[in-house]
Scaffold this active site. Structure first.
Site, PDB file in Angstrom:
ATOM      1  N   ALA A 130       0.841  -1.206   0.000  1.00  0.00           N
ATOM      2  CA  ALA A 130       0.000   0.000   0.000  1.00  0.00           C
ATOM      3  C   ALA A 130       0.871   1.249   0.000  1.00  0.00           C
ATOM      4  O   ALA A 130       1.280   1.749   1.061  1.00  0.00           O
ATOM      5  CB  ALA A 130      -0.934  -0.015   1.206  1.00  0.00           C
ATOM      6  N   GLU A 133      -1.533   6.958  -3.147  1.00  0.00           N
ATOM      7  CA  GLU A 133      -2.611   7.730  -2.544  1.00  0.00           C
ATOM      8  C   GLU A 133      -3.300   8.552  -3.630  1.00  0.00           C
ATOM      9  O   GLU A 133      -2.768   8.683  -4.742  1.00  0.00           O
ATOM     10  CB  GLU A 133      -2.056   8.650  -1.452  1.00  0.00           C
ATOM     11  N   GLN A 342      -4.720  -5.842 -34.751  1.00  0.00           N
ATOM     12  CA  GLN A 342      -4.979  -5.353 -36.113  1.00  0.00           C
ATOM     13  C   GLN A 342      -4.977  -6.511 -37.116  1.00  0.00           C
ATOM     14  O   GLN A 342      -5.833  -6.574 -38.011  1.00  0.00           O
ATOM     15  CB  GLN A 342      -3.913  -4.319 -36.492  1.00  0.00           C
ATOM     16  N   GLY A 346     -11.679  -8.149 -37.125  1.00  0.00           N
ATOM     17  CA  GLY A 346     -12.807  -8.090 -36.212  1.00  0.00           C
ATOM     18  C   GLY A 346     -12.656  -9.018 -35.023  1.00  0.00           C
ATOM     19  O   GLY A 346     -13.106  -8.706 -33.909  1.00  0.00           O
ATOM     20  N   GLU A 369       3.683   0.841 -10.903  1.00  0.00           N
ATOM     21  CA  GLU A 369       5.099   0.771 -10.479  1.00  0.00           C
ATOM     22  C   GLU A 369       5.963   1.765 -11.242  1.00  0.00           C
ATOM     23  O   GLU A 369       7.118   1.496 -11.579  1.00  0.00           O
ATOM     24  CB  GLU A 369       5.642  -0.653 -10.586  1.00  0.00           C
TER      25      GLU A 369
END
Length: 396
Positions: A130, A133, A342, A346, A369
């Site tokens: 953690a 922020e 590409q 589709g 990171e």
């Protein structure tokens, strides 16, 4: 070039090749059967499976049941490349077990290592890191989450962390805070915080284009023992940078795994899809696409494993090498995957197609990171810092 060919380079030893073969066999046999729909369940299942199979031994030192005396960056990179080629969430699960405990391995007391590392190694506990922020991501020194003394033996943490990988499912967090020993980066510290500590709550789960467990964490008077500190008071920035110095190159390895898979899909598509009565591969524009992608994959591999080898051979820091590896490999992978999409037409933008999945997976790697733009600043500063002295002019 395949991973097996890459592993013939002098960067590697036989145990690296054996590890890659073992992980490839396990991944091909195990990952397809694991849950895929619910992201939390899927992540937990992958952590448990990796731990049960022994592969998470790579993320802890041998003293606590790991594979190597200290973290072997080449092994970490190989694992991320192998898993990234097959399953982006498996790569994520492995990486976060490492990143979430790397700071403990580097700076934790013997007691903290005994408490946290074995469960992570076995896949019984999920780790998290953690740092970010709302207003402090790449600029770590701008963080505002604060730790203040609460009696003689405890600290009180207040603030918000966001974009936290494994947020909401982690059993514990390495939390970076402003502890006030100095200004800016000189006044930070790192603490271990268990997920069930009173005052710690998940206020938001964050949905992203490639589903992963992400969350915002709120710290309201979270009381932690002073003995949960990693490193000395005021060394939080040092702890964070040393941890990222190891794991930043592994982000490049994950991108390399994605790119290698995209190149594989491109070659298969070009060889089997017919256009105007002949295989797509016979068109010169297709051949140019394959050539560009193959070259970028090899260049990325060289930079990633150069950084990993340099660290494993004893370099105190690989700031420049890791930044180059992370920047180039992630940007190159984006291009390789885009070409694959590409070339698939589709199908390339259709849910359920591997190249469409890769297209979503790669995007975040160019940000987390340390975004590409930040890596460029790091590389430039390191290059300028190491500028050779001006040679003395010869006397006339």
């Amino acid at each position: 070039m395949s991973l097996a060919e890459t592993l013939s380079w002098p960067f590697f030893e036989e145990h690296h090749r054996g590890f890659a073969r073992e992980l490839e066999r396990w991944a091909d046999a195990t990952l397809p059967a694991l849950p895929h729909d619910d992201v939390d369940e899927a992540c937990r299942a992958r952590v448990a499976a990796l731990g049960s199979a022994g592969f998470l031994k790579a993320v802890v030192p041998a003293e606590y049941g790991g594979s190597h005396a200290r973290l072997d960056v080449r092994t970490l990179c190989i694992a991320r490349e192998v898993l990234g080629f097959r399953d982006g969430l498996a790569d994520f699960a492995f990486a976060m077990q490492g990143l979430g405990t790397g700071s403990i391995s580097l700076y934790g007391t013997a007691e903290l290592k005994r408490r946290y590392l074995p469960a992570v190694r076995d896949g019984r506990a999920i780790a998290a890191f953690a740092l970010s922020e709302p207003e402090a991501g790449s600029d770590v020194a701008a963080m505002e989450t604060a730790a203040t003394p609460d009696g003689n033996a405890h600290m009180r943490i207040d603030g918000v962390k966001t974009w936290i990988s494994n947020g909401g499912i982690a059993d514990h967090y390495v939390v970076f805070v402003r502890s006030g020993e100095g200004a800016g980066a000189k006044g930070l510290s790192a603490f271990m915080v268990d997920a069930d500590t009173p005052g710690l709550s998940v206020t938001q789960r964050i949905d992203v284009i490639a589903p992963h467990p992400l969350a915002t964490l709120q710290f309201d008077g979270v009381r932690v023992p002073v003995t949960n500190r990693l490193g000395a008071p005021g060394e939080g920035f040092k702890v964070a940078m040393a941890t990222l110095d190891i794991f930043r190159a592994t982000v490049g390895a994950a991108a390399l795994g994605f790119a290698r898979r995209a190149l594989h899909e491109t070659v298969e598509r070009a060889a089997t899809r017919k256009l105007f009565g002949a295989p797509l591969a016979e068109l010169q524009m297709t051949q140019a696409t394959i050539a560009d992608s193959a070259t970028e994959v090899d260049a990325a591999a060289l930079l990633v494993y150069r950084a990993a080898w340099t660290k494993d051979k004893g370099a105190a820091r690989v700031t420049r090498e890791a930044a180059m590896a992370k920047m180039f490999a992630t940007e190159a992978a984006q291009r390789v995957i885009d070409r694959a999409v590409q070339l698939h037409g589709g199908r390339g933008v259709t849910r359920g197609e591997k190249v469409e999945e890769l297209y979503r997976e790669i995007r975040a790697l160019r940000i987390y990171e340390g975004a590409t733009e930040v890596q460029k600043i790091v590389i430039a500063r390191e290059t300028l810092k190491n500028r050779p002295p001006k040679p003395a002019l010869a006397a006339e």
